[in-house]
Design a protein around this motif. Structure first.
Motif, mmCIF file in Angstrom:
data_model
loop_
_atom_site.group_PDB
_atom_site.id
_atom_site.type_symbol
_atom_site.label_atom_id
_atom_site.label_comp_id
_atom_site.label_asym_id
_atom_site.label_seq_id
_atom_site.Cartn_x
_atom_site.Cartn_y
_atom_site.Cartn_z
ATOM 1 N N GLY A 22 5.751 -43.435 -34.846
ATOM 2 C CA GLY A 22 5.877 -42.083 -34.315
ATOM 3 C C GLY A 22 5.251 -41.055 -35.224
ATOM 4 N N LEU A 23 5.046 -39.870 -34.675
ATOM 5 C CA LEU A 23 4.452 -38.762 -35.415
ATOM 6 C C LEU A 23 5.160 -37.480 -35.012
ATOM 7 C CD1 LEU A 23 2.035 -38.385 -37.401
ATOM 8 C CD2 LEU A 23 0.701 -37.637 -35.430
ATOM 9 N N GLY A 24 5.493 -36.624 -35.992
ATOM 10 C CA GLY A 24 6.213 -35.404 -35.669
ATOM 11 C C GLY A 24 5.926 -34.278 -36.637
ATOM 12 N N ILE A 25 6.355 -33.086 -36.263
ATOM 13 C CA ILE A 25 6.212 -31.880 -37.077
ATOM 14 C C ILE A 25 7.595 -31.266 -37.267
ATOM 15 C CG2 ILE A 25 5.294 -29.529 -37.151
ATOM 16 C CD1 ILE A 25 2.854 -30.521 -35.662
ATOM 17 N N ARG A 26 7.882 -30.814 -38.500
ATOM 18 C CA ARG A 26 9.153 -30.168 -38.804
ATOM 19 C C ARG A 26 8.926 -28.827 -39.490
ATOM 20 N NH1 ARG A 26 12.918 -34.970 -41.416
ATOM 21 N NH2 ARG A 26 13.481 -35.954 -39.429
ATOM 22 N N VAL A 27 9.817 -27.893 -39.192
ATOM 23 C CA VAL A 27 9.868 -26.617 -39.899
ATOM 24 C C VAL A 27 11.238 -26.524 -40.570
ATOM 25 C CG1 VAL A 27 9.789 -24.116 -39.703
ATOM 26 C CG2 VAL A 27 8.299 -25.514 -38.272
ATOM 27 N N HIS A 28 11.248 -26.219 -41.890
ATOM 28 C CA HIS A 28 12.482 -26.052 -42.652
ATOM 29 C C HIS A 28 12.602 -24.591 -43.090
ATOM 30 C CE1 HIS A 28 10.988 -30.147 -43.187
ATOM 31 N NE2 HIS A 28 12.179 -30.553 -43.590
ATOM 32 N N TYR A 29 13.826 -24.071 -43.084
ATOM 33 C CA TYR A 29 14.060 -22.723 -43.608
ATOM 34 C C TYR A 29 15.292 -22.752 -44.496
ATOM 35 C CZ TYR A 29 15.001 -17.762 -43.996
ATOM 36 O OH TYR A 29 15.245 -16.513 -44.500
ATOM 37 N N GLY A 30 15.122 -22.360 -45.774
ATOM 38 C CA GLY A 30 16.228 -22.346 -46.716
ATOM 39 C C GLY A 30 17.121 -21.135 -46.507
ATOM 40 N N PHE A 31 18.436 -21.363 -46.339
ATOM 41 C CA PHE A 31 19.384 -20.271 -46.116
ATOM 42 C C PHE A 31 19.808 -19.598 -47.416
ATOM 43 C CE2 PHE A 31 20.548 -23.107 -42.405
ATOM 44 C CZ PHE A 31 19.843 -22.354 -41.480
ATOM 45 N N THR A 32 19.718 -20.305 -48.521
ATOM 46 C CA THR A 32 20.158 -19.761 -49.801
ATOM 47 C C THR A 32 18.966 -19.603 -50.734
ATOM 48 O OG1 THR A 32 20.701 -22.011 -50.526
ATOM 49 C CG2 THR A 32 22.487 -20.692 -49.618
ATOM 50 N N ASP A 33 19.161 -18.827 -51.798
ATOM 51 C CA ASP A 33 18.076 -18.473 -52.700
ATOM 52 C C ASP A 33 17.755 -19.633 -53.631
ATOM 53 O OD1 ASP A 33 16.258 -17.100 -54.326
ATOM 54 O OD2 ASP A 33 17.370 -15.237 -54.091
ATOM 55 N N LEU A 34 16.470 -19.910 -53.817
ATOM 56 C CA LEU A 34 16.049 -20.954 -54.747
ATOM 57 C C LEU A 34 16.163 -20.489 -56.195
ATOM 58 C CD1 LEU A 34 14.846 -23.808 -55.026
ATOM 59 C CD2 LEU A 34 12.575 -22.767 -54.908
ATOM 60 N N VAL A 35 15.988 -19.194 -56.450
ATOM 61 C CA VAL A 35 16.126 -18.644 -57.798
ATOM 62 C C VAL A 35 17.605 -18.408 -58.090
ATOM 63 C CG1 VAL A 35 15.524 -16.724 -59.322
ATOM 64 C CG2 VAL A 35 13.856 -17.575 -57.672
ATOM 65 N N SER A 36 18.069 -18.839 -59.261
ATOM 66 C CA SER A 36 19.473 -18.688 -59.632
ATOM 67 C C SER A 36 19.765 -17.256 -60.085
ATOM 68 C CB SER A 36 19.819 -19.664 -60.761
ATOM 69 O OG SER A 36 19.106 -19.316 -61.945
ATOM 70 N N ASP A 37 21.051 -16.946 -60.277
ATOM 71 C CA ASP A 37 21.433 -15.631 -60.794
ATOM 72 C C ASP A 37 20.798 -15.380 -62.158
ATOM 73 O OD1 ASP A 37 22.956 -15.145 -58.548
ATOM 74 O OD2 ASP A 37 24.844 -15.804 -59.472
ATOM 75 N N GLU A 38 20.783 -16.404 -63.001
ATOM 76 C CA GLU A 38 20.158 -16.282 -64.318
ATOM 77 C C GLU A 38 18.657 -16.025 -64.186
ATOM 78 O OE1 GLU A 38 19.768 -18.871 -68.486
ATOM 79 O OE2 GLU A 38 21.011 -19.593 -66.819
ATOM 80 N N GLY A 39 18.033 -16.682 -63.208
ATOM 81 C CA GLY A 39 16.607 -16.477 -62.988
ATOM 82 C C GLY A 39 16.289 -15.079 -62.502
#
Length: 205
Positions: free
Chosen positions: A172-189
């Motif tokens: 099979g072959l497919g396409i996916r879209v992902h969306y992150g709900f939370t921030d990748l950068v931490s509070d310290e970052g």
């Protein structure tokens, strides 16, 4: 900073075990695509230019299908992702680059609707980040891991189809879209100005 990805996934070596109206599907998976980190400060800065950056991964899945149309899948993928920005500084000739690369284990729980050998799928994804590397203006930043989260939650939507095969094997072959709900950068970052820590003007968090 949110994470948006688009992947093209190939389903290989699918084994189907029929058991009346409930059947089990297992698969090896591989895919590649593009990732895009969205940071409001960078998006509003006309000296910064986002680029679609490559990502790839591989893994496996186990799915339980109910009848011919409905299924629930649990997947695990080892992914390598990146994001590159081109930017400029006053009195500096040419573009500079800021690039983040990270490796992760991503776990999916997806509902799949199958009809006429095509499918759509939707569900959550939980990503566990194992390592982060960052290079800004040709400077390799030392130990950036604390400035990025160890994990984040995302939503997934995909579609595709089965290209061919038999009752016990298909591709099979497919396409996916992902969306992150939370921030990748931490509070310290965020406090340290990430994802652009060596800019002359540090953004507000």
């Amino acid at each position: 900073m949110k994470k948006l990805t688009l992947t093209l996934s190939a389903l290989l070596f699918v084994l189907v075990l029929n058991a009346q109206e409930i059947w089990l599907e297992t698969a090896l998976k591989g895919g590649g695509g593009m990732s895009f980190l969205m940071n409001k400060n960078i998006l509003n800065d006309n000296t910064y230019r986002n680029t679609l950056s490559p990502m790839y991964g591989f893994g496996a899945k186990v799915a339980v299908n109910f009848g011919a149309w409905h299924g629930i899948a649990l997947e695990g993928l080892f992914n390598s992702s990146s994001q590159r920005w081109d930017y400029s500084l006053p009195n500096v000739t040419g573009d500079l680059q800021n690039e983040v690369k990270w490796n992760s284990l991503e776990l999916y729980l997806l509902y799949r609707y199958i009809r006429n050998r095509t499918y759509i799928e939707v569900g959550p994804m939980y990503s566990m980040i194992s390592s982060v590397e960052q290079t800004d203006n040709e400077v390799q930043l030392q130990d950036p891991d604390p400035f990025y989260e160890d994990n984040y939650l995302a939503g997934v939507f995909g579609f595709g189809g089965y290209l061919g095969g038999s009752e016990t094997f298909s591709v099979g072959l497919g396409i996916r879209v992902h969306y992150g709900f939370t921030d990748l950068v931490s509070d310290e970052g965020r406090a340290a100005g990430y994802p652009n820590p060596i800019r002359e003007n540090i953004y507000d968090s």
